[in-house]
Design a protein around this motif. Structure first.
Motif, PDB file in Angstrom:
ATOM      1  N   ALA A 145       0.773  -0.544   0.410  1.00 31.47           N
ATOM      2  CA  ALA A 145       0.284   0.139   0.088  1.00 31.47           C
ATOM      3  C   ALA A 145       0.614   1.152   0.123  1.00 31.47           C
ATOM      4  O   ALA A 145       1.686   1.454   0.631  1.00 31.47           O
ATOM      5  N   TRP A 146       0.790   2.406  -0.429  1.00 32.27           N
ATOM      6  CA  TRP A 146       1.230   3.465  -1.165  1.00 32.27           C
ATOM      7  C   TRP A 146       0.264   4.499  -1.630  1.00 32.27           C
ATOM      8  O   TRP A 146      -0.719   3.862  -1.901  1.00 32.27           O
ATOM      9  N   PRO A 147       0.280   5.784  -1.802  1.00 27.78           N
ATOM     10  CA  PRO A 147       0.035   6.850  -2.170  1.00 27.78           C
ATOM     11  C   PRO A 147       0.418   7.601  -3.508  1.00 27.78           C
ATOM     12  O   PRO A 147       1.578   7.321  -3.188  1.00 27.78           O
ATOM     13  N   HIS A 148      -0.699   7.537  -4.399  1.00 27.40           N
ATOM     14  CA  HIS A 148      -0.080   7.743  -5.964  1.00 27.40           C
ATOM     15  C   HIS A 148       0.514   9.345  -5.147  1.00 27.40           C
ATOM     16  O   HIS A 148       1.013   9.109  -6.352  1.00 27.40           O
ATOM     17  N   ASN A 149      -0.015  10.347  -4.417  1.00 31.16           N
ATOM     18  CA  ASN A 149      -0.146  11.306  -4.194  1.00 31.16           C
ATOM     19  C   ASN A 149       0.409  11.882  -3.420  1.00 31.16           C
ATOM     20  O   ASN A 149      -0.944  11.717  -2.148  1.00 31.16           O
ATOM     21  N   GLU A 150       1.189  12.359  -2.196  1.00 29.93           N
ATOM     22  CA  GLU A 150       1.545  12.521  -1.195  1.00 29.93           C
ATOM     23  C   GLU A 150       1.263  14.067  -0.980  1.00 29.93           C
ATOM     24  O   GLU A 150       1.533  14.579  -1.347  1.00 29.93           O
ATOM     25  N   THR A 151      -0.416  14.323  -0.760  1.00 25.72           N
ATOM     26  CA  THR A 151      -1.115  15.541  -0.803  1.00 25.72           C
ATOM     27  C   THR A 151      -0.302  16.228   0.697  1.00 25.72           C
ATOM     28  O   THR A 151       0.301  17.474   0.543  1.00 25.72           O
ATOM     29  N   GLY A 154       3.684  17.066  -1.640  1.00 27.91           N
ATOM     30  CA  GLY A 154       3.913  17.475  -3.091  1.00 27.91           C
ATOM     31  C   GLY A 154       4.729  16.219  -3.918  1.00 27.91           C
ATOM     32  O   GLY A 154       5.509  16.401  -4.789  1.00 27.91           O
ATOM     33  N   VAL A 155       4.700  14.275  -3.217  1.00 29.31           N
ATOM     34  CA  VAL A 155       5.315  13.812  -4.331  1.00 29.31           C
ATOM     35  C   VAL A 155       4.538  12.653  -4.699  1.00 29.31           C
ATOM     36  O   VAL A 155       3.647  12.570  -4.037  1.00 29.31           O
ATOM     37  N   ALA A 156       5.021  12.396  -6.060  1.00 27.78           N
ATOM     38  CA  ALA A 156       3.889  11.335  -6.873  1.00 27.78           C
ATOM     39  C   ALA A 156       5.075   9.948  -6.709  1.00 27.78           C
ATOM     40  O   ALA A 156       6.131  10.568  -7.055  1.00 27.78           O
ATOM     41  N   ALA A 157       4.115   8.887  -7.343  1.00 30.48           N
ATOM     42  CA  ALA A 157       4.279   7.972  -6.906  1.00 30.48           C
ATOM     43  C   ALA A 157       3.985   7.305  -7.729  1.00 30.48           C
ATOM     44  O   ALA A 157       2.714   7.444  -8.402  1.00 30.48           O
ATOM     45  N   PRO A 158       4.904   5.830  -7.851  1.00 34.06           N
ATOM     46  CA  PRO A 158       4.386   5.149  -9.452  1.00 34.06           C
ATOM     47  C   PRO A 158       3.892   4.031  -8.996  1.00 34.06           C
ATOM     48  O   PRO A 158       3.416   3.957  -7.827  1.00 34.06           O
ATOM     49  N   VAL A 159       2.699   3.876  -9.596  1.00 31.23           N
ATOM     50  CA  VAL A 159       1.475   2.818  -9.205  1.00 31.23           C
ATOM     51  C   VAL A 159       1.965   1.433 -10.195  1.00 31.23           C
ATOM     52  O   VAL A 159       1.853   1.617 -11.318  1.00 31.23           O
ATOM     53  N   LYS A 160       2.766   0.218  -9.652  1.00 33.69           N
ATOM     54  CA  LYS A 160       2.955  -0.823 -10.269  1.00 33.69           C
ATOM     55  C   LYS A 160       3.469  -1.745  -9.619  1.00 33.69           C
ATOM     56  O   LYS A 160       3.234  -1.394  -8.341  1.00 33.69           O
TER      57      LYS A 160
END
Length: 372
Positions: A145-151, A154-160
């Protein structure tokens, strides 16, 4: 001159001064849709055809927006993404979860599963605010589990999917501030869940999740094995969603404004349109910050920067809190940083409802204040 006493010329101001990280600016067409629904939909039963038809349109519209394959289902319920963390803890994590914690919201879901007395302690991979950890395969983990975007940062993570993970392990991605603004392949997840108050420009209090057949099977199996509070039973939400309703009474205004935003997005090109629009807006902020002698992007790695939440650090000679107060006094609101970060920073949302040209106007207004 005190920054708070600076008046920005009216002709410089954005057409709309709402740049908050949530809830989002709501477009005028959504308010018009709500007004139109006032005489025949608001105040009626959510178990009857008019509201069920609205829920069906939302579900179908989001299925189209995400390009979800056959077998994936859009499930919804009352309580927001916070409620879904508890729902997932009960109904989607079989024994042990692995979490990426790189800001406030990823850490909250991690805490929920880590402290659940019926689960093993969670594996939590953390990194400093403004940076991004990576998932890693781990024996015994049945949910990643992880956030796609950390509100908050302002960090965005890959979704794989996690290569090398145990067979049957699920991927649960929090898309709350990303969904509707960042591109995603939902087949890389088993539950891509979100609230409607960010890029979908509606109100909070509702959770929605695009769920895979594997996630639905897991929920049904765990429901038969462990006690789950009625409000948190995912199988109940699944059964009700298939009937185009929710277990509890939903806020109809939220559904109306959500539906209007989904219509607008799909009519303009769907996910491709949304992702290009937010990339345009965010690119303006990052280019401005990189070129400015008093500012810089908070997220150092360009590959990790979000296109829906931008964070900008300022030099010590600038009082960012005073700057935010000045902007607020001039009608530009909610650009303050996330409170727990404690940085000399502005946080500027670039959600799909926000006009890219208004972002440029905002940056010009910041320059106007800094020059004085």
């Amino acid at each position: 001159m005190s920054a708070e006493r600076i008046t920005i010329p009216r002709e410089m101001l954005p057409e709309d001064g709402r740049f908050g990280a949530g809830p989002s600016k709501v477009r005028a067409a959504q308010v018009d849709a709500l007004s139109a629904a006032g005489g025949h939909l608001l105040g009626t039963s959510h178990r009857q055809a008019p509201v069920k038809n609205l829920v069906a349109e939302v579900r179908e519209g989001l299925h189209q927006f995400f390009g979800a394959p056959e077998g994936y289902e859009l499930i919804l319920g009352v309580g927001g993404s916070t409620a879904f963390w508890d729902i997932a803890s009960f109904c989607l994590v079989q024994q042990k979860a692995q979490h990426l914690s790189f800001g406030e919201f990823g850490s909250k879901f991690a805490k929920a599963t880590h402290e659940a007395p019926f689960l093993d302690p969670s594996s939590i991979l953390s990194s400093e605010a403004g940076t991004l950890p990576a998932p890693r395969p781990e024996a015994g983990v049945d949910a990643y589990a992880w956030p796609h975007n950390e509100t908050s940062t302002g960090v965005a993570a890959p979704v794989k999917r996690v290569q090398g993970a145990d067979d049957g392990a699920l991927v649960l991605v929090d898309g709350t501030s990303a969904a509707g603004g960042l591109a995603v392949d939902v087949t890389e997840t088993d539950a891509y869940y979100f609230g409607p108050q960010k890029n979908f420009a509606s109100d909070g209090g509702l959770w929605l999740a695009m769920m895979s057949p594997a996630a639905i099977e897991r929920a049904e199996r765990l429901d038969a094995q462990r006690w789950v509070p009625d409000f948190l039973q995912l199988t109940t939400a699944i059964e009700n969603s298939r009937k185009n309703q929710t277990y509890n009474t939903p806020a109809l205004a939220t559904l109306v404004t959500l539906n209007e935003q989904v219509r607008w997005l799909n009519a303009n090109g769907g996910m491709d349109f949304a992702a290009a629009r937010t990339a345009d807006s965010a690119g303006r902020v990052y280019a401005w910050a990189e070129a400015h002698e008093l500012a810089q992007p908070f997220v150092a790695d360009p590959a990790e920067r979000s296109n829906v939440i931008t964070t900008v650090d300022f030099a010590e000679s600038v009082d960012a809190a005073d700057l935010a107060k000045t902007l607020r006094a001039n009608g530009i609101v909610d650009v303050e940083p996330y409170r727990k970060l404690g940085r000399n920073q502005l946080r500027i949302a670039t959600f799909t409802a926000i006009e890219p040209e208004d972002v440029t106007r905002l940056l010009n207004c910041i320059d106007h204040v800094l020059e004085r």
